[in-house]
Design a protein around this motif. Structure first.
Motif, PDB file in Angstrom:
ATOM      1  N   ILE A 156     -14.504 -20.814 -19.798  1.00  0.00           N
ATOM      2  CA  ILE A 156     -15.858 -20.857 -19.235  1.00  0.00           C
ATOM      3  C   ILE A 156     -16.696 -19.720 -19.795  1.00  0.00           C
ATOM      4  O   ILE A 156     -17.800 -19.925 -20.309  1.00  0.00           O
ATOM      5  N   SER A 157     -16.182 -18.491 -19.685  1.00  0.00           N
ATOM      6  CA  SER A 157     -16.911 -17.325 -20.190  1.00  0.00           C
ATOM      7  C   SER A 157     -15.942 -16.152 -20.226  1.00  0.00           C
ATOM      8  O   SER A 157     -14.833 -16.211 -19.696  1.00  0.00           O
ATOM      9  N   GLY A 158     -16.398 -15.068 -20.832  1.00  0.00           N
ATOM     10  CA  GLY A 158     -15.565 -13.883 -20.952  1.00  0.00           C
ATOM     11  C   GLY A 158     -14.800 -13.884 -22.272  1.00  0.00           C
ATOM     12  O   GLY A 158     -14.940 -14.777 -23.104  1.00  0.00           O
ATOM     13  N   ILE A 159     -13.960 -12.864 -22.443  1.00  0.00           N
ATOM     14  CA  ILE A 159     -13.250 -12.648 -23.699  1.00  0.00           C
ATOM     15  C   ILE A 159     -11.762 -12.855 -23.477  1.00  0.00           C
ATOM     16  O   ILE A 159     -11.165 -12.220 -22.599  1.00  0.00           O
ATOM     17  N   ASN A 160     -11.161 -13.756 -24.246  1.00  0.00           N
ATOM     18  CA  ASN A 160      -9.711 -13.995 -24.217  1.00  0.00           C
ATOM     19  C   ASN A 160      -9.055 -12.821 -24.925  1.00  0.00           C
ATOM     20  O   ASN A 160      -8.909 -12.823 -26.151  1.00  0.00           O
ATOM     21  N   LYS A 161      -8.630 -11.803 -24.142  1.00  0.00           N
ATOM     22  CA  LYS A 161      -8.406 -10.491 -24.752  1.00  0.00           C
ATOM     23  C   LYS A 161      -6.958 -10.015 -24.748  1.00  0.00           C
ATOM     24  O   LYS A 161      -6.467  -9.516 -25.765  1.00  0.00           O
ATOM     25  N   GLN A 162      -6.227 -10.120 -23.620  1.00  0.00           N
ATOM     26  CA  GLN A 162      -4.905  -9.489 -23.546  1.00  0.00           C
ATOM     27  C   GLN A 162      -4.066 -10.123 -22.446  1.00  0.00           C
ATOM     28  O   GLN A 162      -4.527 -10.974 -21.713  1.00  0.00           O
ATOM     29  N   TYR A 163      -2.799  -9.685 -22.372  1.00  0.00           N
ATOM     30  CA  TYR A 163      -1.818 -10.255 -21.441  1.00  0.00           C
ATOM     31  C   TYR A 163      -1.708 -11.770 -21.641  1.00  0.00           C
ATOM     32  O   TYR A 163      -1.707 -12.548 -20.696  1.00  0.00           O
ATOM     33  N   PHE A 164      -1.612 -12.170 -22.921  1.00  0.00           N
ATOM     34  CA  PHE A 164      -1.597 -13.589 -23.261  1.00  0.00           C
ATOM     35  C   PHE A 164      -0.373 -14.307 -22.680  1.00  0.00           C
ATOM     36  O   PHE A 164      -0.465 -15.455 -22.259  1.00  0.00           O
ATOM     37  N   SER A 165       0.775 -13.623 -22.682  1.00  0.00           N
ATOM     38  CA  SER A 165       1.984 -14.286 -22.173  1.00  0.00           C
ATOM     39  C   SER A 165       1.848 -14.571 -20.680  1.00  0.00           C
ATOM     40  O   SER A 165       2.294 -15.626 -20.190  1.00  0.00           O
ATOM     41  N   HIS A 166       1.214 -13.643 -19.955  1.00  0.00           N
ATOM     42  CA  HIS A 166       1.036 -13.834 -18.516  1.00  0.00           C
ATOM     43  C   HIS A 166       0.187 -15.069 -18.229  1.00  0.00           C
ATOM     44  O   HIS A 166       0.565 -15.954 -17.461  1.00  0.00           O
ATOM     45  N   GLY A 167      -0.986 -15.132 -18.850  1.00  0.00           N
ATOM     46  CA  GLY A 167      -1.859 -16.271 -18.619  1.00  0.00           C
ATOM     47  C   GLY A 167      -1.238 -17.587 -19.040  1.00  0.00           C
ATOM     48  O   GLY A 167      -1.425 -18.628 -18.389  1.00  0.00           O
ATOM     49  N   THR A 168      -0.479 -17.561 -20.133  1.00  0.00           N
ATOM     50  CA  THR A 168       0.179 -18.778 -20.611  1.00  0.00           C
ATOM     51  C   THR A 168       1.230 -19.254 -19.610  1.00  0.00           C
ATOM     52  O   THR A 168       1.369 -20.467 -19.367  1.00  0.00           O
ATOM     53  N   SER A 169       1.942 -18.316 -18.991  1.00  0.00           N
ATOM     54  CA  SER A 169       2.943 -18.691 -17.984  1.00  0.00           C
ATOM     55  C   SER A 169       2.280 -19.275 -16.743  1.00  0.00           C
ATOM     56  O   SER A 169       2.770 -20.253 -16.156  1.00  0.00           O
ATOM     57  N   VAL A 170       1.177 -18.687 -16.314  1.00  0.00           N
ATOM     58  CA  VAL A 170       0.463 -19.195 -15.139  1.00  0.00           C
ATOM     59  C   VAL A 170      -0.025 -20.621 -15.385  1.00  0.00           C
ATOM     60  O   VAL A 170       0.183 -21.523 -14.568  1.00  0.00           O
ATOM     61  N   LEU A 171      -0.663 -20.844 -16.535  1.00  0.00           N
ATOM     62  CA  LEU A 171      -1.143 -22.191 -16.847  1.00  0.00           C
ATOM     63  C   LEU A 171       0.002 -23.186 -16.917  1.00  0.00           C
ATOM     64  O   LEU A 171      -0.130 -24.338 -16.494  1.00  0.00           O
ATOM     65  N   GLY A 172       1.129 -22.749 -17.453  1.00  0.00           N
ATOM     66  CA  GLY A 172       2.275 -23.653 -17.563  1.00  0.00           C
ATOM     67  C   GLY A 172       2.773 -24.134 -16.218  1.00  0.00           C
ATOM     68  O   GLY A 172       3.110 -25.316 -16.049  1.00  0.00           O
ATOM     69  N   GLU A 173       2.833 -23.237 -15.241  1.00  0.00           N
ATOM     70  CA  GLU A 173       3.291 -23.648 -13.914  1.00  0.00           C
ATOM     71  C   GLU A 173       2.444 -24.783 -13.353  1.00  0.00           C
ATOM     72  O   GLU A 173       2.954 -25.693 -12.697  1.00  0.00           O
ATOM     73  N   VAL A 174       1.146 -24.733 -13.619  1.00  0.00           N
ATOM     74  CA  VAL A 174       0.229 -25.716 -13.032  1.00  0.00           C
ATOM     75  C   VAL A 174       0.013 -26.910 -13.939  1.00  0.00           C
ATOM     76  O   VAL A 174      -0.019 -28.056 -13.469  1.00  0.00           O
ATOM     77  N   LEU A 175      -0.101 -26.691 -15.267  1.00  0.00           N
ATOM     78  CA  LEU A 175      -0.664 -27.715 -16.145  1.00  0.00           C
ATOM     79  C   LEU A 175       0.252 -28.191 -17.260  1.00  0.00           C
ATOM     80  O   LEU A 175      -0.186 -29.022 -18.078  1.00  0.00           O
ATOM     81  N   MET A 176       1.505 -27.704 -17.375  1.00  0.00           N
ATOM     82  CA  MET A 176       2.357 -28.199 -18.448  1.00  0.00           C
ATOM     83  C   MET A 176       2.290 -29.728 -18.501  1.00  0.00           C
ATOM     84  O   MET A 176       2.435 -30.405 -17.480  1.00  0.00           O
ATOM     85  N   VAL A 177       2.093 -30.243 -19.695  1.00  0.00           N
ATOM     86  CA  VAL A 177       1.855 -31.673 -19.872  1.00  0.00           C
ATOM     87  C   VAL A 177       3.151 -32.449 -19.654  1.00  0.00           C
ATOM     88  O   VAL A 177       4.233 -32.016 -20.063  1.00  0.00           O
ATOM     89  N   ASP A 178       3.023 -33.619 -19.012  1.00  0.00           N
ATOM     90  CA  ASP A 178       4.170 -34.497 -18.801  1.00  0.00           C
ATOM     91  C   ASP A 178       4.443 -35.241 -20.105  1.00  0.00           C
ATOM     92  O   ASP A 178       3.943 -36.332 -20.348  1.00  0.00           O
TER      93      ASP A 178
END
Length: 772
Positions: free
Chosen positions: A188-210
């Motif tokens: 949406i906005s802001g800078i995709n800047k750091q702690y990439f592994s953390h955010g990727t894990s959070v998204l995976g819990e909710v949105l990992m594709v079937d």
């Protein structure tokens, strides 16, 4: 990343500079921009730096121009919302040569200022689906009490989160991960800047594709987006929250994967709403109808004990200073059930829900956020717990919209998740709320989407959990011959709906026919419904190890609305009937969305008792008995009625025995048991009768009321062979009479045997109806 302990304080890093200080002016007597000029002059006198101060609005994102409109819409949408004037918030950029905390403290001393604190970047609060190879590792998807029952919810329309918006607020992600790319997550906005592994894990819990890669997200069909706390002008959580809610719809879910510094003591790892600007932004969002899930964070703090700059216990629900942002706050517990609060998790009455805070299987990436194939089995912390609660929220909203045509408001949804869940191991001490149970939410009054077929335990049973009689079902019917139209004879409108005496006694020498009656109190038709029928030997405790399979029957559909519906016939062949007279019939029903239990799957006896009490698709009725001639191996003039007093199937447990007599005047009743059992049951010595075959004890009973015989420890799978000896005067046998022996566990009835002695009128009628 590892979970941080409270004393593991992160240090300022070069990329964190310059830091900004959030400042809120007092709303009485000071109006921008004059207050801005006044504060700038005062600040100039309190510092020693060659750099000029930079003052700018705190809320400066693209949504700033809409703030007044958002506040007005929030006020109309939520009558309890007390609007704040966001124009009173500003931010001061701290010069490189000035210590930020000291400057914030000096600013707080100014009469124009209500509060001021450093906005310091902190790390996030770390710590067919079966074709996804890692899906079996995702225990948080499983049935309660282990998980949240997500797999069950996927069977319902909207149960995958379809149509519901989800935004993750933190600092960085790998949106090109192989198990996330097809989810088309956008920034949406802001800078995709750091702690990439953390955010990727959070998204995976909710949105990992079937798909056929990795695992599967809790709500894989939700519409995912992200927003960063790193704004073009610097790190600013409050501004990111406002910009997120400005771009979301009513009932969408915003996850705050962030934590904050305590403005009072400078300690780290507090929920973000501890900072006043963040609180104002969250409260605006919840008033607009945005469901906000907030990590409770990993400081190990008792939130109830916290006191803010104004001297208020803002997290303590029992305090006059409590303030409710409307967010759902999440704690962390062990992955194993019963779930124990993990030591790093913050806790208190403000925490609404918990979920797994360890051993979470999800996506991850490398430190640069460029590896698209990595996974982890060790994501943790309240960061790992919060997406699980988010997934539950998205599923509930998706099902509500698909089936009911509406979405829950933030406070309604918070209450739904809090009301129907799995308690932690020690709720008064853990203080982390409950883990949502989607099956309970689906089947109860909040959604009532699932079919809920049930058999009554007794006349008047409405399918709710019961701790009373569980052995007198009117819905298991045995007849000597098939009925031409069982629905007309026993179903809705028959006049026999509440007749518990429809069964005939079981006789040797010919086949019998069994029918089962069911109702569906759920919100949708059950299709199909399968019923298994068993018989058990006469026993005061009918545990699954005693069940013997009779047959099965199916109903193509069972309509909703509690319409009493009768199954087709189940033939019980004469060769399979074990003996004349005394039986217990057990029925177990289920449908695809309300499965029947496997009688071999109960691990402990407590588990079995709880299941029978709390589930309405298991029922039984005790023995249908015809009075026989006096026994040849009992005392003269007595009927000898054999039965078993079994132990539990798992381990030795203490049980009590009681009798309930409804016999006429002049009757006698004697309980005959093995000598060891009698001596264990009775608090004083009993008379023991010896014979050539066995040693037995005979205990005189009250034939006219309830008698507590005593308690005894019965060993696992033991079967104490007992007999009830009954004598009824001949002149008193014009009417039918009953006597029962029941077994209790922890003062709850877990089974009984009831014998009915039909009077002359019943025998002449030829019906000889049994009664449980």
């Amino acid at each position: 990343m590892a979970v941080r302990e409270p004393n593991d304080q992160p240090q300022d890093r070069d990329e964190d500079r310059p830091l900004s200080i959030a400042v809120k002016f007092r709303e009485i007597g000071h109006k921008p921009p004059s207050a801005l000029r006044g504060i700038e002059g005062l600040l100039e006198r309190t510092r020693h730096s060659s750099e000029p101060l930079k003052l700018r609005p705190l809320f400066e994102s693209s949504s700033r121009g809409r703030l007044d409109e958002l506040v007005e819409r929030a006020r109309r949408n939520d009558p309890a919302y007390e609007p704040t004037d966001f124009n009173f918030w500003t931010q001061v950029t701290c010069p490189e040569d000035i210590e930020a905390e000291g400057l914030a403290q000096a600013i707080r001393q100014l009469k124009e200022v209500e509060t001021a604190y450093v906005m310091r970047p902190l790390p996030p609060p770390l710590v067919n689906p079966l074709d996804d190879p890692r899906s079996t590792n995702q225990g948080y998807l499983d049935t309660a009490p282990n998980g949240i029952n997500a797999r069950h919810a996927w069977a319902f329309a909207g149960g995958d989160g379809a149509g519901i918006g989800f935004v993750d607020l933190e600092q960085g992600w790998n949106l090109n991960h192989e198990d996330l790319a097809a989810a088309s997550v956008s920034l949406i906005s802001g800078i995709n800047k750091q702690y990439f592994s953390h955010g990727t894990s959070v998204l995976g819990e909710v949105l990992m594709v079937d798909n056929m890669l990795g695992g599967v997200g809790i709500a894989p069909a939700a519409s995912g987006r992200v927003i960063s706390q790193h704004r073009p002008s610097g790190y600013n959580t409050a501004d990111a929250i406002v910009d997120a809610v400005a771009n979301m719809a009513f009932g969408d879910v915003l996850l705050l994967e962030a934590q904050e510094t305590d403005p009072v003591g400078g300690q780290y790892f507090w929920p973000v709403e501890i900072a006043d600007a963040n609180y104002d932004a969250i409260r605006l969002g919840s008033a607009l109808g945005i469901v906000i899930v907030e990590a409770g964070c990993n400081g190990g703090y008792d939130l109830d004990a916290y006191t803010n700059l104004g001297g208020h216990q803002i997290f303590n629900r029992a305090s006059a200073g409590f303030r409710d942002s409307g967010a759902i706050m999440v704690g962390a517990a062990s992955s194993a059930s019963p779930h124990v609060r993990l030591g790093f998790s913050n806790f208190g009455t403000r925490v609404d829900c918990y979920a797994w805070g360890e051993n979470i299987d999800t996506t991850t990436t490398n430190s640069a956020g460029t590896d698209n194939t990595l996974y982890t089995t060790g994501f943790n912390g309240t960061s790992g717990a919060s997406p699980i609660v988010v997934g539950a929220a998205l599923i509930v909203q998706g099902m509500a919209e698909a089936s009911l045509g509406y979405r829950f408001s933030p406070r309604e949804l918070r209450e739904v998740l809090r009301m129907d869940g799995t308690p932690s191991a020690n709720p008064p001490a853990d203080l982390i709320g409950v883990m949502p149970d989607l099956n309970a939410i689906i089947t109860n009054g909040h959604l009532n989407l699932a079919p809920d077929p049930y058999l009554r335990d007794y006349v008047g049973d409405d399918g709710d959990p019961t701790s009373g009689m569980v052995s007198s079902s009117p819905d298991i019917i045995v007849r000597h011959a098939p009925v031409a139209d069982p629905q007309a004879a026993y179903g809705a409108g028959s006049g026999t709906e509440n007749d518990g005496n429809l069964s005939q006694v079981v006789e040797t020498g010919h086949d019998h026919t069994l029918y089962v009656r069911l109702q569906n109190r759920g919100g949708s038709t059950a299709a199909p419904v399968d019923v298994d029928l068993y018989w058990s030997p006469p026993a005061t405790l009918v545990t699954p190890n005693l069940w013997n399979f009779i047959g099965a029957v199916g109903l193509p559909t069972l309509p909703t609305g509690n319409v009493l519906t009768v199954s087709g016939p189940v033939t019980w062949p004469q060769a399979a009937i074990p003996g004349p007279g005394h039986y217990c019939f057990v029925a177990v029903a289920g449908s695809p969305l309300d499965p029947k239990p496997d009688p071999t799957a109960f691990i402990t006896f407590d588990n079995f008792v709880t299941y029978v009490e709390n589930n309405n698709n298991v029922a039984w009725r005790n023995f249908n008995v015809v009075a026989g001639p006096p026994s040849t191996d009992g005392p003269p003039g007595f009927h000898a009625l054999p039965f078993l007093a079994p132990g539990a199937f798992d381990t030795s447990r203490r049980f009590a025995l009681e009798t309930i007599g409804r016999l006429p005047k002049g009757s006698r009743a004697i309980l005959e048991t093995p000598e060891w059992l009698a001596e264990a049951l009775r608090p004083h010595p009993v008379r023991v009768q010896h014979d050539e075959k066995r040693r037995v004890a005979r205990i005189s009973l009250n034939p006219h009321g309830v008698q507590r015989i005593g308690e005894a420890i019965l060993h696992a799978k033991s079967k104490a062979e007992c007999r009830l000896l009954v004598s009824i005067p001949e002149e008193a046998n014009r009417h039918g009479y009953e006597i029962a022996v029941r077994q209790l566990y922890k003062n709850r009835e877990v089974g009984r045997v009831t014998w009915r002695f039909p009077g002359k009128a019943e025998r002449q009628d030829g019906k000889d109806r049994g009664k449980a």
